[in-house]
Design an enzyme around this catalytic site. Structure first.
Site, PDB file in Angstrom:
ATOM      1  N   ILE A  61      10.683  -4.191   1.263  1.00 42.31           N
ATOM      2  CA  ILE A  61      11.265  -5.249   2.680  1.00 42.31           C
ATOM      3  C   ILE A  61      11.204  -6.436   2.029  1.00 42.31           C
ATOM      4  O   ILE A  61      10.751  -7.323   1.786  1.00 42.31           O
ATOM      5  CB  ILE A  61      10.015  -5.052   3.549  1.00 42.31           C
ATOM      6  CG1 ILE A  61       9.145  -3.762   3.729  1.00 42.31           C
ATOM      7  CG2 ILE A  61       9.979  -5.279   5.009  1.00 42.31           C
ATOM      8  CD1 ILE A  61       7.986  -3.846   4.212  1.00 42.31           C
ATOM      9  N   LYS A  91       2.976   8.773   1.256  1.00 39.59           N
ATOM     10  CA  LYS A  91       4.289   7.561   0.798  1.00 39.59           C
ATOM     11  C   LYS A  91       3.943   6.049   2.018  1.00 39.59           C
ATOM     12  O   LYS A  91       3.907   5.001   0.861  1.00 39.59           O
ATOM     13  CB  LYS A  91       5.768   7.931   0.645  1.00 39.59           C
ATOM     14  CG  LYS A  91       5.964   9.192  -0.483  1.00 39.59           C
ATOM     15  CD  LYS A  91       7.524  10.047  -0.383  1.00 39.59           C
ATOM     16  CE  LYS A  91       8.171   8.346  -0.140  1.00 39.59           C
ATOM     17  NZ  LYS A  91       9.651   9.106  -0.991  1.00 39.59           N
ATOM     18  N   TYR A 145      -3.708  12.705   4.243  1.00 32.13           N
ATOM     19  CA  TYR A 145      -4.041  10.962   5.200  1.00 32.13           C
ATOM     20  C   TYR A 145      -5.217  10.217   5.363  1.00 32.13           C
ATOM     21  O   TYR A 145      -5.264   8.958   4.578  1.00 32.13           O
ATOM     22  CB  TYR A 145      -4.398  11.217   6.765  1.00 32.13           C
ATOM     23  CG  TYR A 145      -4.397  10.522   7.793  1.00 32.13           C
ATOM     24  CD1 TYR A 145      -2.971   9.876   7.978  1.00 32.13           C
ATOM     25  CD2 TYR A 145      -5.827  10.530   8.644  1.00 32.13           C
ATOM     26  CE1 TYR A 145      -3.225   8.435   9.230  1.00 32.13           C
ATOM     27  CE2 TYR A 145      -5.727   9.245   9.523  1.00 32.13           C
ATOM     28  CZ  TYR A 145      -4.810   8.440   9.777  1.00 32.13           C
ATOM     29  OH  TYR A 145      -4.683   7.752  10.205  1.00 32.13           O
ATOM     30  N   THR A 175      -8.607   6.977  19.343  1.00 34.12           N
ATOM     31  CA  THR A 175      -8.395   5.713  20.269  1.00 34.12           C
ATOM     32  C   THR A 175      -7.052   6.797  21.496  1.00 34.12           C
ATOM     33  O   THR A 175      -6.306   7.931  20.702  1.00 34.12           O
ATOM     34  CB  THR A 175      -6.753   4.834  20.170  1.00 34.12           C
ATOM     35  OG1 THR A 175      -8.423   4.337  19.116  1.00 34.12           O
ATOM     36  CG2 THR A 175      -6.967   4.058  20.778  1.00 34.12           C
TER      37      THR A 175
END
Ligand code: UDP
Length: 312
Positions: A61, A91, A145, A175
């Site tokens: 980034i 990833k 996950y 949520t």
């Protein structure tokens, strides 16, 4: 503040974007749109304090301007995604978290990690306090996950200790609310979509498993308070009202007037039997607690989904 949100076109990321823009901050959204959608952020096009960059955060980034806070919210999060896109999930939470931390370090920015109640796995302690280490199957379908989020917490704490980075970890419990995708696969969009199509609601197993659902506005308020506090976490943010999936189905059918009933389907493997946050820490250190009851939040969510379906 200049805030960068990875996954800012997703469900939670886009609500965070709205919140920080409305408070006068600048927001840069990074998203590869694997599960995020431009419709969630298109209302901000033309706002000079808003920028969208289509980018996969598992690659380096580079941001050419100053950033005060990095909020790492990129990750598919629906159990439907776990077998469908397991490697992108691993990833984004490993390489992606590393890159997001590297960016925060370069910019000397505060870093907030979106972690999850899934770090507790199928919990043997109930409700779950932050001090509980969890019961996760590392090689199961959900492991991609759960374990990558656990890694994300570990690397965040390593950056805090090794580089003195100013970090926060939030463990997000179930949520719901506007901007979930109808095809998301999670229980509330599934039930509401089915009810609005006058179909039976698909309850997995006998429906005795529980979850505790937090309306998105409450959740966002918790994230905002955490970011602005000195609390490193991890900290649970979620609603403490626990409901069985059968009760949830009955409530959705009642609120929508759906008379098609319930269709029982097999329970997915490793589906946690119970889940409820212990939010003592959030109450104490953030003075936060949820305010929107399930019935009220569901009514708002149903209205939003109904409008979506009508607009095609
Ligand atoms: N579930 C269900 N019917 C559906 C989708 C999910 O009964 O159509 C159940 C699922 O088995 C789980 C709970 O609802 O026990 C919550 O599932 P969800 O996928 O929303 O997220 P999770 O909390 O498991 O990550």
């Amino acid at each position: 503040m200049r805030i960068l949100i990875t996954g800012g076109a997703g469900f939670l990321g886009s609500h965070l974007t709205d919140r920080f823009l409305s408070e006068g901050h600048e927001v840069t959204v990074l998203d590869n749109l694997i599960t995020g959608r431009l419709e969630n952020i298109s209302q901000h096009y033309g706002n000079p304090r808003f920028q969208f960059i289509k980018h996969d955060v598992t690659t380096h980034i580079h941001i050419p301007y100053a950033i005060d806070a990095v909020l790492h919210f990129a990750s598919p999060a629906s159990p439907k995604d776990f077998p469908a896109i397991p490697i992108p999930i691993l990833k984004v939470n490993s390489l992606g978290t590393h890159n997001a931390l590297g960016l925060a370090l370069t910019k000397q920015a505060r870093f907030l990690l979106a972690s999850t109640s899934e770090v507790y796995g199928d919990p043997l302690v109930h409700p779950q306090p932050e001090s509980y280490w969890g019961n996760v199957n590392p090689i199961g379908i959900r492991g991609v996950y759960d374990e990558s989020k656990r890694f994300a917490e570990a690397i965040t704490m390593a950056y805090r200790r090794a580089h003195q980075l100013d970090t926060r970890i939030v463990r997000i419990f179930n949520t719901y609310g506007p901007r979930m995708r109808l095809d998301d696969g999670r229980v509330i969009p599934n039930f509401v979509g089915q009810a609005l199509r006058a179909e039976p609601l698909t309850v997995y197993g006998d429906g005795s498993q529980t979850r505790s659902f937090c309306y998105v506005d409450d959740e966002i308020e918790g994230f905002q308070r955490l970011l602005m506090s000195d609390e490193p976490g991890p900290i649970n943010i979620g609603n403490t009202t626990e409901t069985t999936m059968l009760e949830l189905a009955e409530l959705v059918n009642r609120l929508t007037g759906n008379r098609a009933g319930i269709l029982f389907k097999p329970l997915p493997i490793d589906d946690p039997k119970v889940r409820q946050p212990d939010i003592s820490k959030a109450r104490q250190s953030l003075d936060w607690e949820p305010t929107i009851e399930l019935k009220e939040g569901l009514a708002r969510t149903i209205t939003w989904f109904r409008d979506q379906i009508e607009m095609g």
